[in-house]
Design an enzyme around this catalytic site. Sequence first.
Site, PDB file in Angstrom:
ATOM      1  N   HIS A   1       0.823  -1.205   0.000  1.00  0.00           N
ATOM      2  CA  HIS A   1       0.000   0.000   0.000  1.00  0.00           C
ATOM      3  C   HIS A   1       0.859   1.257   0.000  1.00  0.00           C
ATOM      4  O   HIS A   1       2.075   1.195  -0.165  1.00  0.00           O
ATOM      5  CB  HIS A   1      -1.031  -0.029   1.135  1.00  0.00           C
ATOM      6  CG  HIS A   1      -0.446  -0.119   2.500  1.00  0.00           C
ATOM      7  ND1 HIS A   1      -0.196   0.973   3.253  1.00  0.00           N
ATOM      8  CD2 HIS A   1      -0.064  -1.202   3.234  1.00  0.00           C
ATOM      9  CE1 HIS A   1       0.318   0.588   4.406  1.00  0.00           C
ATOM     10  NE2 HIS A   1       0.413  -0.732   4.418  1.00  0.00           N
ATOM     11  N   LEU A   2       0.203   2.380   0.163  1.00  0.00           N
ATOM     12  CA  LEU A   2       0.864   3.654  -0.090  1.00  0.00           C
ATOM     13  C   LEU A   2       2.139   3.867   0.723  1.00  0.00           C
ATOM     14  O   LEU A   2       3.181   4.231   0.179  1.00  0.00           O
ATOM     15  CB  LEU A   2      -0.133   4.790   0.173  1.00  0.00           C
ATOM     16  CG  LEU A   2       0.239   6.150  -0.401  1.00  0.00           C
ATOM     17  CD1 LEU A   2       0.512   6.059  -1.882  1.00  0.00           C
ATOM     18  CD2 LEU A   2      -0.883   7.142  -0.139  1.00  0.00           C
TER      19      LEU A   2
END
Lengths: 582, 95
Positions: B20-21
């Site tokens: 994820h980010l």
Amino acid sequence: MLVRRGIAVSPGVAIAKALVLGTETFRIPHQFVRPEAVESEVGRFRSAHAAVCEEIRSNEQLAADHLGKQYGAIFGAHLQLLMDPKLTSEIEQLIRDKFYAPEFAASRVLRKYAKVVQSLGGQYMAERATDLFDLEKRVLRQMLGQRREELANLTCPVIVIARNLTPSETASLDRKHVLGFATEGGGRTSHTAILAGALEIPAVVGLGRFLSDVSTGETLIIDGNVGEVIISPDEATLERYRDQEAKRRTIEERLLTFANVTAETKDGVRVYVMGNIEFPDEVEHCTSRGADGIGLYRTEFLYLQSDREPTEEVHYQAYCRVIDACGGKPVVIRTLDLGADKIPGSFREQFKDQPNSALGLRSIRLSLQNLPLFRTQLRAILRAATRGDVRIMFPLVSTLLEFRQAKMILSDVMEDLQDEGIEFKRDVPVGMMVEVPAAAMLAEEFSREVDFFSIGTNDLIQYTLAVDRADTSVATLYSSGDPSILRLIKLVVEAGRKRGLPVTVCGQMSSDPKFLAVLVGLGMRQISVTPHALPELKALLHHMTIPQAEEIARRAMSFDLARDVENYLRGELKKLSPEATL
Amino acid sequence: MSDVPVRRAIVTIRLPEGLHLRPLTQLARAAQSYSATVTLQKGGQTVDAKRPLDLMTLAAGCGEQLQLEAAGDDADAAVEAIVRLFESDFADGSP
């Protein structure tokens, strides 16, 4: 050029620059820069970029200090995205090679990534796209200063593109500058749709995800006739639409000369052509086109515009405005025609787990089960009725018992008003919508108790052919020309004629020019239509005689298939009026 | 060209939420600190590991395996550092 298809909710064509709302409220003033300005524009982008990075860094620090490190990290990640080494070079390249304005270039590139990310699917990726839209917004804000373009401060024509519009947003729309709407969400009965129709601006809703395909400032065509949005149209397409628009405008202007002409057939038989409205403001759209009154005033918006049940005063004020604007011409007010899920207040809670079905608790059924709500509306109508020629209409009546119950409550409300010494009108005509096949079949029985019939073809078709109006996969079954529909209409007209009751058609069918002859031929002497259709229908009446219309009706009734009926009527329309819109 | 050192490794994503980010920006930052080109491959898609935007388009989920490749003078160090990031489940926290 990219074409997206949605649901057409308000006819007409608009060509203008896009104003994308929701993911940004900035308008990009110029798409291109002069070649000699390229380097200074690149410089402008770089300093904006640096400033945004700085802004994010300080947000990161703030969030980390006040909320904890993990919140700061969110901004840290945003910063990384924005500092992606190729991102800046891609944007600068667009400025240098294509002379894009830096705002436009940044918007295009960030949106391109947002779109890729969105196309990967899933909730997580959808949120990442939102992050990218947020970055775009920051960059644009930096470059355009704090000059946020609110919808209310428009200075040039735009087409509004949004995920959805709230009623307050739509209410504040500037009709001079907003030439059209397109939204990702919404259906035929969404607020946006209702409002667009009322504002008479072309609109397409239910387009699904497409915001990332459009940048503010790009040219769009909205075709509200077929439900298409054309993004960055090519020259040929633009030309075609401009031609079409010019032609339509000429015809419209010529038709407007019919505003002051009495609506009658060539052989002098009067046919009352009235308007359907949703908002008090729309009365003007009808009167300016020479309507013989309001044949259908839908009151749903009163319930949809706020989170609370409308008070008697809210109803009363709205009704007074409509009645006063009509100057003595008839106004048919239809009581609430919504499902339980749409009603604000405690009642919604009570029914929130019920399936929201076209066959469920809605319209008059709902009013009869929520008497306080029903009585409030009836009180307001009866009070306002003293100001003009008001008629009350109950929607979706299926049985005589329902009609009797509704009338009983009406008398009860009158008694209350009398006891309270409040002024109201007693002899208000009370009619019903014929939208349920059962009601059409028993029209003769109903005719002994009602003061008028109004045939709501939209629902009548849905219920007769068992076809969900919202389901596109069965849309071909939905036809106003189906022989079953013509037969039901005939039953109602004849039942009305026997007792001398007025019969109106107020569904979409009556706004469609090709059905005018068949309706008149069946004996209809009143129709109620969307305001913009008024001039054309009045003009068309003057092209037909009653014997002609009767012959067309007789022939139309002889076909077995809706397709044949519609083809035949299309042909007859061409013969009656070669320039009619088909 | 043949004398450019190339190092490869297979890394597995063990983060429950996938890449994820936050981890992908950590990864990009780590890759950016080497002069070697660093790429990650998933299926037929190869992305520049120095570009968070590119990494995002991998949409790499938990349990997926990626092929890591670095080419350049410090390829060894780059691969080592990135493998360590994956093995520690991006634990160092500094995004």
